[in-house]
Each structure stands twice: as structure tokens, then as C-alpha cells.
Scaffold this active site. Sequence first.
Site, PDB file in Angstrom:
ATOM      1  N   GLN A 101      42.155  49.261  37.252  1.00  0.00           N
ATOM      2  CA  GLN A 101      41.164  49.242  36.173  1.00  0.00           C
ATOM      3  C   GLN A 101      40.758  47.802  35.867  1.00  0.00           C
ATOM      4  OE1 GLN A 101      42.571  52.283  32.966  1.00  0.00           O
ATOM      5  NE2 GLN A 101      44.359  51.574  34.072  1.00  0.00           N
ATOM      6  N   ASN A 102      41.419  46.865  36.548  1.00  0.00           N
ATOM      7  CA  ASN A 102      41.178  45.467  36.233  1.00  0.00           C
ATOM      8  C   ASN A 102      39.925  44.959  36.913  1.00  0.00           C
ATOM      9  OD1 ASN A 102      43.532  45.746  34.885  1.00  0.00           O
ATOM     10  ND2 ASN A 102      44.776  44.599  36.345  1.00  0.00           N
ATOM     11  N   VAL A 103      39.250  44.061  36.216  1.00  0.00           N
ATOM     12  CA  VAL A 103      38.004  43.499  36.747  1.00  0.00           C
ATOM     13  C   VAL A 103      38.214  42.038  37.144  1.00  0.00           C
ATOM     14  CG1 VAL A 103      36.510  45.095  35.468  1.00  0.00           C
ATOM     15  CG2 VAL A 103      37.254  42.982  34.360  1.00  0.00           C
ATOM     16  N   ASP A 104      39.483  41.610  37.173  1.00  0.00           N
ATOM     17  CA  ASP A 104      39.761  40.177  37.377  1.00  0.00           C
ATOM     18  C   ASP A 104      39.801  39.740  38.835  1.00  0.00           C
ATOM     19  OD1 ASP A 104      42.317  41.086  38.278  1.00  0.00           O
ATOM     20  OD2 ASP A 104      43.203  40.799  36.289  1.00  0.00           O
ATOM     21  N   HIS A 119      36.652  49.936  37.605  1.00  0.00           N
ATOM     22  CA  HIS A 119      35.861  49.477  36.457  1.00  0.00           C
ATOM     23  C   HIS A 119      34.964  48.291  36.817  1.00  0.00           C
ATOM     24  CE1 HIS A 119      38.756  51.467  33.300  1.00  0.00           C
ATOM     25  NE2 HIS A 119      37.989  52.334  33.922  1.00  0.00           N
ATOM     26  N   CYS A 150      13.769  38.548  40.075  1.00  0.00           N
ATOM     27  CA  CYS A 150      12.665  38.996  39.218  1.00  0.00           C
ATOM     28  C   CYS A 150      12.688  38.384  37.819  1.00  0.00           C
ATOM     29  CB  CYS A 150      12.667  40.522  39.134  1.00  0.00           C
ATOM     30  SG  CYS A 150      13.913  41.183  38.014  1.00  0.00           S
ATOM     31  N   THR A 188      49.484  49.832  32.554  1.00  0.00           N
ATOM     32  CA  THR A 188      48.324  50.383  31.843  1.00  0.00           C
ATOM     33  C   THR A 188      48.794  51.216  30.663  1.00  0.00           C
ATOM     34  OG1 THR A 188      46.364  51.812  31.959  1.00  0.00           O
ATOM     35  CG2 THR A 188      48.146  52.334  33.485  1.00  0.00           C
ATOM     36  N   SER A 189      48.026  51.153  29.575  1.00  0.00           N
ATOM     37  CA  SER A 189      48.370  51.962  28.402  1.00  0.00           C
ATOM     38  C   SER A 189      48.026  53.433  28.641  1.00  0.00           C
ATOM     39  CB  SER A 189      47.650  51.434  27.165  1.00  0.00           C
ATOM     40  OG  SER A 189      46.259  51.396  27.400  1.00  0.00           O
ATOM     41  N   PRO A 212      56.661  47.697  29.960  1.00  0.00           N
ATOM     42  CA  PRO A 212      57.685  47.447  28.928  1.00  0.00           C
ATOM     43  C   PRO A 212      57.639  48.466  27.794  1.00  0.00           C
ATOM     44  CG  PRO A 212      56.225  45.514  29.207  1.00  0.00           C
ATOM     45  CD  PRO A 212      55.716  46.600  30.113  1.00  0.00           C
TER      46      PRO A 212
HETATM   47  P1  OAD Z   1      45.719  47.859  27.889  1.00  0.00           P
HETATM   48  O1  OAD Z   1      45.570  46.542  27.213  1.00  0.00           O
HETATM   49  O2  OAD Z   1      45.271  49.073  27.153  1.00  0.00           O
HETATM   50  O3  OAD Z   1      47.246  48.121  28.270  1.00  0.00           O
HETATM   51  C1  OAD Z   1      48.023  47.158  28.902  1.00  0.00           C
HETATM   52  C2  OAD Z   1      49.367  47.777  29.182  1.00  0.00           C
HETATM   53  O4  OAD Z   1      50.132  46.846  29.923  1.00  0.00           O
HETATM   54  C3  OAD Z   1      50.185  48.127  27.936  1.00  0.00           C
HETATM   55  O5  OAD Z   1      50.702  49.454  28.074  1.00  0.00           O
HETATM   56  C4  OAD Z   1      51.328  47.110  27.942  1.00  0.00           C
HETATM   57  O6  OAD Z   1      52.553  47.640  27.418  1.00  0.00           O
HETATM   58  C5  OAD Z   1      51.464  46.819  29.421  1.00  0.00           C
HETATM   59  N1  OAD Z   1      52.006  45.498  29.764  1.00  0.00           N
HETATM   60  C6  OAD Z   1      51.915  44.335  29.078  1.00  0.00           C
HETATM   61  N2  OAD Z   1      52.516  43.343  29.741  1.00  0.00           N
HETATM   62  C7  OAD Z   1      53.001  43.877  30.878  1.00  0.00           C
HETATM   63  C8  OAD Z   1      53.732  43.359  32.008  1.00  0.00           C
HETATM   64  N3  OAD Z   1      54.061  42.069  32.087  1.00  0.00           N
HETATM   65  N4  OAD Z   1      54.072  44.224  32.993  1.00  0.00           N
HETATM   66  C9  OAD Z   1      53.749  45.542  32.934  1.00  0.00           C
HETATM   67  N5  OAD Z   1      53.058  46.068  31.910  1.00  0.00           N
HETATM   68  C10 OAD Z   1      52.692  45.262  30.901  1.00  0.00           C
HETATM   69  O7  OAD Z   1      44.991  47.730  29.314  1.00  0.00           O
HETATM   70  P2  OAD Z   1      44.525  48.895  30.302  1.00  0.00           P
HETATM   71  O8  OAD Z   1      45.460  50.039  30.276  1.00  0.00           O
HETATM   72  O9  OAD Z   1      44.240  48.237  31.591  1.00  0.00           O
HETATM   73  O10 OAD Z   1      38.229  49.380  30.347  1.00  0.00           O
HETATM   74  O11 OAD Z   1      43.149  49.328  29.651  1.00  0.00           O
HETATM   75  C11 OAD Z   1      42.386  50.296  30.312  1.00  0.00           C
HETATM   76  C12 OAD Z   1      40.935  50.008  30.140  1.00  0.00           C
HETATM   77  O12 OAD Z   1      40.596  49.860  28.770  1.00  0.00           O
HETATM   78  C13 OAD Z   1      40.458  48.693  30.729  1.00  0.00           C
HETATM   79  O13 OAD Z   1      40.185  48.754  32.097  1.00  0.00           O
HETATM   80  C14 OAD Z   1      39.230  48.407  29.967  1.00  0.00           C
HETATM   81  C15 OAD Z   1      39.817  48.634  28.615  1.00  0.00           C
HETATM   82  O14 OAD Z   1      39.030  48.648  27.556  1.00  0.00           O
HETATM   83  C16 OAD Z   1      36.939  49.059  30.303  1.00  0.00           C
HETATM   84  O15 OAD Z   1      36.543  47.951  29.981  1.00  0.00           O
HETATM   85  C17 OAD Z   1      36.039  50.171  30.706  1.00  0.00           C
END
Ligand code: OAD
Length: 237
Positions: A101-104, A119, A150, A188-189, A212
Site C-alpha cells: 500500500q506504500n507509495v514510497d 496505491h 499541455c 499495516t493497520s 507491534p
Molecule cells: P497505518 O499508518 O494505518 O498503519 C501502520 C501500521 O504499521 C500500524 O498498524 C503500526 O502498528 C504498524 N507499525 C509501526 N511501526 C512498525 C514497524 N517498525 N514494523 C511493523 N509494523 C509497524 O498505515 P497503512 O496500514 O499502510 O492509503 O495505511 C493504509 C492506507 O491508509 C495507506 O496506504 C494510505 C492510508 O491513508 C491511501 O493513501 C489511499
Amino acid sequence: MDPDRKRFSRLTAAALRPLVITGAGVSAESGVPTFRGVDGLWRSHRAETLATPGAFAADPGLVWEWYDWRRSRVATARPNPAHRWITGYLAERPSGLLVTQNVDGLHRLSGLPDPVEIHGSLWTVRCTVCGAEAEDRRIPLPIPPRCAGCGGLLRPGVVWFGEPLPAAALERAVTAAAVADLVLVVGTSAVVYPVAGLPALARDAPLVEINPEPTPLSPAAMFAVRARAGEFLAPLC
Ligand code: OAD
């Protein structure tokens, strides 16, 4: 080796068609802020209020400033052991797939040739007038940036809330989930669909999570590693 890493290694080694799903947490140890963590705010805005077509229509300059800030943060970030472990793992399993889901762009930078960036990417831009898409690595960007062809307003090449995912990327992800013999979910959350729904499509595949914190997927996990991904995976690289 400690028991958690031993169990993790056993489960992952057995898979031939793993589906690996990552979110912002996999890049946290590279210094990229997550979305919903304490460092997820930009000025006083939450990601969910900026990453929308409505926010862009109302104030493209503000949304571009946020993306410009994110691009500058990410430009100096380097893949961490979690990215590297995933790249090595999938290099040995050509039938496996990474859906991020990362855009980095850090999975690519770690050497993974064909991740599904479901994403989109911070490093592509798309013209809102002629639709032309291009890679753009300028930092800082002129705000708002304009199409070289354009002159139309450019937008980030990412998926915003309320927009459909790119069909080809979604199809690859769904197909991989249907045949997966392991689903590994890292950082991911698991609250944003449709990605959060992919593990449910992998019927009998064991689910392994590295995070975590518990997530909505945790109750279905055969094994949940409560650790930071880079720290946990570094000794296994
Ligand atoms: P979130 O910020 O919602 O969740 C990040 C998750 O990573 C959390 O569950 C943390 O507990 C966990 N985390 C933090 N540090 C960590 C580490 N060192 N190792 C492992 N896990 C760790 O980010 P995403 O789940 O990626 O979408 O969010 C999903 C989408 O929502 C994104 O792609 C973006 C966002 O808004 C769009 O922009 C469409």
C-alpha cells in the site's frame, strides 16, 4: 535462534506461492512516517483529509505541498532489513507476490523487480487535463506542477480515498490471494479496503502478521509477531 524467529522461518520457508502485503509500518524504520501513528500528522492535517479528490479540488496547492514534503522525506530514506528480507524471500519464490500500500518506492529500491504498488507511487504524476502520466523526481516541485505537454494541472500518481484502485494491480493482487499458500502481512493497520480484505480471499493459507500492535486481522492470524519488522527480520536476512 529464538523460538519466534524459528517458527516464522519454518512457516515462511514452507510456502511456494506466498502473498506478502505491506503497509506504512514496513517503512517506519526507514524514517518514513506512518499514516495513523503519532507522527502521522502533517501540520495539523490528517492524511485522510488530504488524500481525497475533494481536498485536491478545493486546494491543489495545499495537497501538493503535502506530497512535496512526503517526497522530500522519502527521497533520503533507504530500504531497511524488512524490505531486504522480503526482496530476498520473493527472489527465491517466483510464484509469490508483494502487494504494497506504500507509495514510497522502497520495495523497488531494495531490488524487488515487480511489486504491486496498489496505491500508486509518489514518484509519478498524472495530468488532470490530457491524462499523460510520467515519472517525476524533482524536489522541490513547482507548486502546483503543470504538464509539460499541455500545461494542465498535474496530480500525484496515487490512489486517493474514494477512488477505485488501478484495475490491473487489483487483479494481480486478487489472483495471487486466491492461489496463495501463505499470507504474510507486515506493518499495516489493515483498516483500508480492499487491501485489508485480501487475506480473506486466501482460503486455507496460513496468515502470519508482523506488527507491534494488534490489528483487525490478528484474530485470524496463525502466528502474530509483535515486533518491529526491521528489527525482527534483520537477523534472518
Ligand atoms: P497505518 O499508518 O494505518 O498503519 C501502520 C501500521 O504499521 C500500524 O498498524 C503500526 O502498528 C504498524 N507499525 C509501526 N511501526 C512498525 C514497524 N517498525 N514494523 C511493523 N509494523 C509497524 O498505515 P497503512 O496500514 O499502510 O492509503 O495505511 C493504509 C492506507 O491508509 C495507506 O496506504 C494510505 C492510508 O491513508 C491511501 O493513501 C489511499
